[in-house]
Design a protein around this motif. Structure first.
Motif, PDB file in Angstrom:
ATOM      1  N   GLU A 321       0.840  -1.217   0.000  1.00  0.00           N
ATOM      2  CA  GLU A 321       0.000   0.000   0.000  1.00  0.00           C
ATOM      3  C   GLU A 321       0.866   1.255   0.000  1.00  0.00           C
ATOM      4  O   GLU A 321       0.544   2.256  -0.668  1.00  0.00           O
ATOM      5  CB  GLU A 321      -0.915  -0.023   1.213  1.00  0.00           C
ATOM      6  CG  GLU A 321      -2.016  -1.082   1.136  1.00  0.00           C
ATOM      7  CD  GLU A 321      -2.855  -1.134   2.388  1.00  0.00           C
ATOM      8  OE1 GLU A 321      -2.491  -0.399   3.361  1.00  0.00           O
ATOM      9  OE2 GLU A 321      -3.846  -1.884   2.421  1.00  0.00           O
ATOM     10  N   LYS A 322       1.990   1.224   0.759  1.00  0.00           N
ATOM     11  CA  LYS A 322       2.891   2.384   0.795  1.00  0.00           C
ATOM     12  C   LYS A 322       3.501   2.641  -0.578  1.00  0.00           C
ATOM     13  O   LYS A 322       3.561   3.789  -1.051  1.00  0.00           O
ATOM     14  CB  LYS A 322       3.988   2.115   1.830  1.00  0.00           C
ATOM     15  CG  LYS A 322       4.905   3.304   2.062  1.00  0.00           C
ATOM     16  CD  LYS A 322       5.941   2.968   3.114  1.00  0.00           C
ATOM     17  CE  LYS A 322       6.907   4.141   3.331  1.00  0.00           C
ATOM     18  NZ  LYS A 322       7.935   3.792   4.338  1.00  0.00           N
ATOM     19  N   ARG A 323       3.952   1.578  -1.238  1.00  0.00           N
ATOM     20  CA  ARG A 323       4.513   1.734  -2.584  1.00  0.00           C
ATOM     21  C   ARG A 323       3.471   2.261  -3.560  1.00  0.00           C
ATOM     22  O   ARG A 323       3.784   3.064  -4.451  1.00  0.00           O
ATOM     23  CB  ARG A 323       5.037   0.385  -3.066  1.00  0.00           C
ATOM     24  CG  ARG A 323       6.335  -0.043  -2.416  1.00  0.00           C
ATOM     25  CD  ARG A 323       6.772  -1.408  -2.894  1.00  0.00           C
ATOM     26  NE  ARG A 323       8.037  -1.816  -2.313  1.00  0.00           N
ATOM     27  CZ  ARG A 323       8.578  -3.008  -2.495  1.00  0.00           C
ATOM     28  NH1 ARG A 323       7.962  -3.910  -3.259  1.00  0.00           N
ATOM     29  NH2 ARG A 323       9.736  -3.309  -1.928  1.00  0.00           N
ATOM     30  N   LYS A 324       2.256   1.820  -3.371  1.00  0.00           N
ATOM     31  CA  LYS A 324       1.184   2.295  -4.251  1.00  0.00           C
ATOM     32  C   LYS A 324       0.930   3.782  -4.062  1.00  0.00           C
ATOM     33  O   LYS A 324       0.743   4.533  -5.031  1.00  0.00           O
ATOM     34  CB  LYS A 324      -0.088   1.491  -3.969  1.00  0.00           C
ATOM     35  CG  LYS A 324      -1.153   1.647  -5.027  1.00  0.00           C
ATOM     36  CD  LYS A 324      -2.310   0.704  -4.766  1.00  0.00           C
ATOM     37  CE  LYS A 324      -3.359   0.851  -5.863  1.00  0.00           C
ATOM     38  NZ  LYS A 324      -4.519  -0.064  -5.625  1.00  0.00           N
ATOM     39  N   ARG A 325       0.951   4.238  -2.785  1.00  0.00           N
ATOM     40  CA  ARG A 325       0.747   5.674  -2.526  1.00  0.00           C
ATOM     41  C   ARG A 325       1.891   6.499  -3.111  1.00  0.00           C
ATOM     42  O   ARG A 325       1.670   7.569  -3.696  1.00  0.00           O
ATOM     43  CB  ARG A 325       0.641   5.906  -1.017  1.00  0.00           C
ATOM     44  CG  ARG A 325      -0.680   5.465  -0.415  1.00  0.00           C
ATOM     45  CD  ARG A 325      -0.866   6.075   0.963  1.00  0.00           C
ATOM     46  NE  ARG A 325       0.173   5.675   1.893  1.00  0.00           N
ATOM     47  CZ  ARG A 325       0.111   4.599   2.690  1.00  0.00           C
ATOM     48  NH1 ARG A 325      -0.958   3.811   2.646  1.00  0.00           N
ATOM     49  NH2 ARG A 325       1.094   4.321   3.515  1.00  0.00           N
ATOM     50  N   ILE A 326       3.131   6.000  -2.952  1.00  0.00           N
ATOM     51  CA  ILE A 326       4.289   6.720  -3.514  1.00  0.00           C
ATOM     52  C   ILE A 326       4.197   6.787  -5.036  1.00  0.00           C
ATOM     53  O   ILE A 326       4.485   7.824  -5.647  1.00  0.00           O
ATOM     54  CB  ILE A 326       5.601   6.032  -3.067  1.00  0.00           C
ATOM     55  CG1 ILE A 326       5.793   6.189  -1.564  1.00  0.00           C
ATOM     56  CG2 ILE A 326       6.793   6.612  -3.813  1.00  0.00           C
ATOM     57  CD1 ILE A 326       6.888   5.310  -0.991  1.00  0.00           C
ATOM     58  N   GLN A 327       3.767   5.694  -5.618  1.00  0.00           N
ATOM     59  CA  GLN A 327       3.638   5.662  -7.078  1.00  0.00           C
ATOM     60  C   GLN A 327       2.577   6.653  -7.561  1.00  0.00           C
ATOM     61  O   GLN A 327       2.777   7.371  -8.551  1.00  0.00           O
ATOM     62  CB  GLN A 327       3.278   4.247  -7.516  1.00  0.00           C
ATOM     63  CG  GLN A 327       3.340   4.035  -9.017  1.00  0.00           C
ATOM     64  CD  GLN A 327       3.044   2.594  -9.390  1.00  0.00           C
ATOM     65  OE1 GLN A 327       2.645   1.799  -8.545  1.00  0.00           O
ATOM     66  NE2 GLN A 327       3.233   2.263 -10.646  1.00  0.00           N
ATOM     67  N   GLU A 328       1.454   6.725  -6.842  1.00  0.00           N
ATOM     68  CA  GLU A 328       0.406   7.681  -7.212  1.00  0.00           C
ATOM     69  C   GLU A 328       0.885   9.120  -7.041  1.00  0.00           C
ATOM     70  O   GLU A 328       0.587   9.990  -7.872  1.00  0.00           O
ATOM     71  CB  GLU A 328      -0.838   7.427  -6.360  1.00  0.00           C
ATOM     72  CG  GLU A 328      -1.580   6.145  -6.732  1.00  0.00           C
ATOM     73  CD  GLU A 328      -2.756   5.886  -5.821  1.00  0.00           C
ATOM     74  OE1 GLU A 328      -2.919   6.660  -4.833  1.00  0.00           O
ATOM     75  OE2 GLU A 328      -3.503   4.918  -6.080  1.00  0.00           O
ATOM     76  N   ALA A 329       1.646   9.394  -5.942  1.00  0.00           N
ATOM     77  CA  ALA A 329       2.175  10.751  -5.738  1.00  0.00           C
ATOM     78  C   ALA A 329       3.162  11.130  -6.844  1.00  0.00           C
ATOM     79  O   ALA A 329       3.130  12.262  -7.362  1.00  0.00           O
ATOM     80  CB  ALA A 329       2.849  10.832  -4.370  1.00  0.00           C
ATOM     81  N   ASN A 330       4.040  10.191  -7.216  1.00  0.00           N
ATOM     82  CA  ASN A 330       4.993  10.468  -8.310  1.00  0.00           C
ATOM     83  C   ASN A 330       4.269  10.708  -9.631  1.00  0.00           C
ATOM     84  O   ASN A 330       4.657  11.588 -10.415  1.00  0.00           O
ATOM     85  CB  ASN A 330       5.959   9.300  -8.456  1.00  0.00           C
ATOM     86  CG  ASN A 330       6.914   9.183  -7.279  1.00  0.00           C
ATOM     87  OD1 ASN A 330       7.191  10.176  -6.608  1.00  0.00           O
ATOM     88  ND2 ASN A 330       7.391   7.981  -7.017  1.00  0.00           N
ATOM     89  N   LYS A 331       3.241   9.958  -9.833  1.00  0.00           N
ATOM     90  CA  LYS A 331       2.470  10.128 -11.061  1.00  0.00           C
ATOM     91  C   LYS A 331       1.805  11.506 -11.111  1.00  0.00           C
ATOM     92  O   LYS A 331       1.829  12.198 -12.145  1.00  0.00           O
ATOM     93  CB  LYS A 331       1.418   9.024 -11.142  1.00  0.00           C
ATOM     94  CG  LYS A 331       0.709   8.925 -12.469  1.00  0.00           C
ATOM     95  CD  LYS A 331      -0.254   7.754 -12.476  1.00  0.00           C
ATOM     96  CE  LYS A 331      -0.992   7.673 -13.802  1.00  0.00           C
ATOM     97  NZ  LYS A 331      -1.975   6.547 -13.814  1.00  0.00           N
TER      98      LYS A 331
END
Length: 492
Positions: A321-331
Motif C-alpha cells: 500500500e505504501k509503494r502504491k501511494r508513492i507511485q500515485e504521488a509520483n504520477k
C-alpha cells in the motif's frame, strides 16, 4: 412533396437488444481452464469438465499461454462468472483448483485417478447420449459431506454453489436430465466424482404393453397372434428385466417420455456419461489463489507460526500500500510538471511572437520614414530645377505602405517568324549548332512531289550562308560590320 422520413434505429426501441432474464444473471457461471505442463490428457479432461458444467460455462473458451489469472478475473464480472476451475499438471501429478471469484476462497484438490468421457461411454453396452440433456444444468447430489471441520462445510457449500439452485415448488422434471454425484469417503478422505444421464421408464404394465407404448416392437414372426406377444414374457431378452424396487418413484408431473403417466409409478435409470475423477482436498486458501491457509492436509502449524505468518503477511500488505501511494504521488507530480512546462512553453511562444511583431513594426516604420524622406528630397529637387510644384501622382509610392515598389522587368524571347501576309508564326526549334528543321520544305514536298530536285538545289545554296544568318533583322553598326566582313572576304 418529399418522401416522409422513417423512424431511425434506436437502442431503446430496438427489439433485438433484449435484456437477459434475472434467472440467467443469478445462475452461477464458470470458467474451466488448464495451466502448467502440457500432455497427460489434461486438455481433453478440461473439455469433458466443461461439458459437465454446461450450459452456464464458456464451452468454446480459447486460452493462451500469455493469459494470466488477472485476465479472467477482469472479465468475470461482465459475464456474470462466479467460479474458476483450473486443471494444472506438474512433475509430481495433476491438480484441480476451484476458486470463488473475485476474492476467494480457493480449494486445491489432488487428482489421484481419472477417466475421460470417451472411455467411459465406450465401456458401456448400451450408450445413452443426446444433446438435449446438456441444454439444462445438472442436479448436484452430495453424499457423506456432513463431517466435522470447517473445511468440510466449505467444500460442501462450494460444490453446491457451482450449480444453480432448484425450487421444488415450480421445478419442471423434464429439464432435469443429468446429475452429478459427489461421494466422500471418510476413511480415505477421497471424493468420487461421477456424471450420469437420467432416464425415467414406466412401471406397473406388462413388458409387451411397455414395448408397444414405447414403439419398440420386436419381430412377431414366431407369434400366431399379438395376444401371445402381450401375454408371454419369454420373448423378451434378459436385459429388459424389471428394475430394483428402490428405484421406483411416483411422478407428480407429466413427462415427455412415453409410458409415464401423471401420478403413476416410474423407474429411474442412470447411464454414466463421464468423466470420472478421484479427488483429495489438500489445501484451503482464504484469498484468490493467494491468501492465508485455512486448512492443509499435509502441513500442520502451531498457533505461534500462524501468528508469525499473519504478521509477515500484514507487513507485506502495508508495504504494498505504501509503494502504491508513492507511485500515485509520483504520477501526480509528473503530471503537474508536465502542465507547468506546457504553460511555460505557451508563454514563451507568445513572447517571441510579440517580439517579432514589434521588430516588424519598427522595420516597417523605418521603411516608411525612409520612403517619405526620399519623396521629400525628390520633390525639393523638382522644385529647384523646374520652379513649379510637382503633381501628387508624380512621386506617389505604395498606397498602403508608402514604399515604392521595385520595377520588375520581364524579358520574353518570342520565337516568331514573319509571314508575307503580315501575320506571325512560331519559329520551329533548332537541332544542333547550325542545323535547322524546316516545316516549309516538308509542305513543299507534299504539294510538289515532282519538283524534289529543284527544291533540294535551292536548299543546298542556302546552306553556304546559313552561319551568317541571324533571327533578328540587322541594322546600324551590326549591318556595317557584316558588310565589311563580306567585302574583306571577297578581296582575299
Amino acid at each position: 412533396m418529399g418522401k416522409k422520413k422513417g423512424k431511425g434505429r434506436s437502442v431503446k426501441r430496438n427489439q433485438n437488444v433484449t435484456q437477459e432474464p434475472e434467472e440467467l444473471i443469478q445462475a452461477p457461471h464458470s470458467f474451466v481452464i488448464h495451466k502448467g505442463l502440457p500432455g497427460g490428457h489434461i486438455l481433453e479432461l478440461t473439455k469433458d469438465f466443461r461439458k459437465v458444467m454446461e450450459p452456464f460455462t464458456a464451452s468454446s473458451l480459447k486460452e493462451r499461454k500469455k493469459n494470466t489469472i488477472k485476465d479472467f478475473v477482469s472479465i468475470a464480472g461482465l459475464l456474470h462468472v462466479s467460479h474458476l476451475c483450473i486443471f494444472s499438471r506438474t512433475e509430481i501429478g495433476m491438480y484441480l483448483k476451484i476458486a470463488r471469484l473475485p476474492r476467494g476462497p480457493t480449494l486445491t484438490f489432488k487428482i489421484h485417478n481419472f477417466s475421460l468421457a470417451r472411455d467411459v461411454v465406450s465401456s458401456l453396452k448400451k450408450q445413452l447420449v443426446f444433446e438435449r440433456a446438456f441444454k439444462h444444468s445438472p442436479l448436484i447430489i452430495l453424499n457423506s459431506f456432513s463431517g466435522e471441520g470447517t473445511h468440510m462445510k466449505l467444500m460442501a457449500s462450494m460444490f453446491q454453489n457451482m450449480f444453480p439452485t432448484i425450487n421444488l415448488t415450480n421445478v419442471d422434471l423434464n429439464n432435469i436430465r443429468r446429475c452429478v454425484l459427489m461421494n466422500y469417503n471418510p476413511t480415505t478422505n477421497l471424493i468420487e466424482f461421477r456424471h450420469y444421464i437420467i432416464k425415467v421408464a414406466a412401471v406397473g404394465v406388462s413388458k409387451g404393453v411397455k414395448k408397444m407404448v414405447q414403439g419398440k416392437v420386436p419381430n412377431l414372426g414366431k407369434c400366431n397372434d399379438i395376444s401371445e406377444f402381450l401375454t408371454k414374457s419369454g420373448i423378451l431378452s434378459e436385459s429388459e428385466m424389471e428394475d430394483d424396487p428402490n428405484s421406483h418413484v411416483t411422478v407428480s408431473q407429466k413427462l415427455i417420455s412415453r409410458g409415464n403417466i401423471e401420478q403413476g409409478k416410474s423407474a429411474v435409470r442412470l447411464s454414466e456419461l463421464g468423466p470420472r475423477l478421484t479427488l483429495q482436498l489438500i489445501k484451503v486458501e482464504d484469498g484468490l489463489l493467494d491468501g492465508a491457509v485455512l486448512y492443509h492436509d499435509y502441513i500442520h502449524k502451531t498457533e505461534e507460526e500462524k501468528l508469525a505468518i499473519q504478521k509477515k503477511r500484514e507487513a507485506k500488505k502495508k508495504l504494498k500500500e505504501k509503494r502504491k501511494r508513492i507511485q500515485e504521488a509520483n504520477k501526480k507530480r509528473k503530471e503537474d510538471e508536465k502542465k507547468e512546462l506546457k504553460q511555460k512553453s505557451l508563454k514563451g511562444m507568445q513572447k517571441e511572437k510579440s517580439e517579432t511583431d514589434i521588430i516588424m513594426q519598427k522595420a516597417s516604420k523605418e521603411a516608411n520614414e525612409e520612403a517619405a524622406a526620399e519623396d521629400d528630397d525628390d520633390r525639393e529637387y523638382y522644385r529647384q530645377e523646374v520652379g513649379e510644384e510637382p503633381d501628387k501622382e508624380l512621386f506617389m509610392g505604395n498606397s498602403t505602405t508608402g514604399v515604392k515598389r521595385p520595377k520588375t522587368f520581364h524579358s520574353y524571347k518570342k520565337n516568331k517568324k514573319p509571314k508575307l501576309d503580315g501575320s506571325t508564326e512560331n519559329k520551329p526549334p533548332r537541332f544542333g549548332k547550325h542545323k535547322k528543321h524546316s516545316f516549309e520544305g516538308n509542305q513543299n514536298k507534299k504539294l510538289f512531289g515532282k519538283n524534289k530536285k529543284i527544291q533540294t538545289k535551292s536548299k543546298n545554296k542556302d546552306k553556304t550562308n546559313s552561319h551568317l544568318r541571324d533571327r533578328r533583322p540587322i541594322g546600324g553598326k551590326a549591318f556595317a560590320r557584316k558588310k565589311n566582313f563580306k567585302a574583306g572576304k571577297k578581296k582575299k
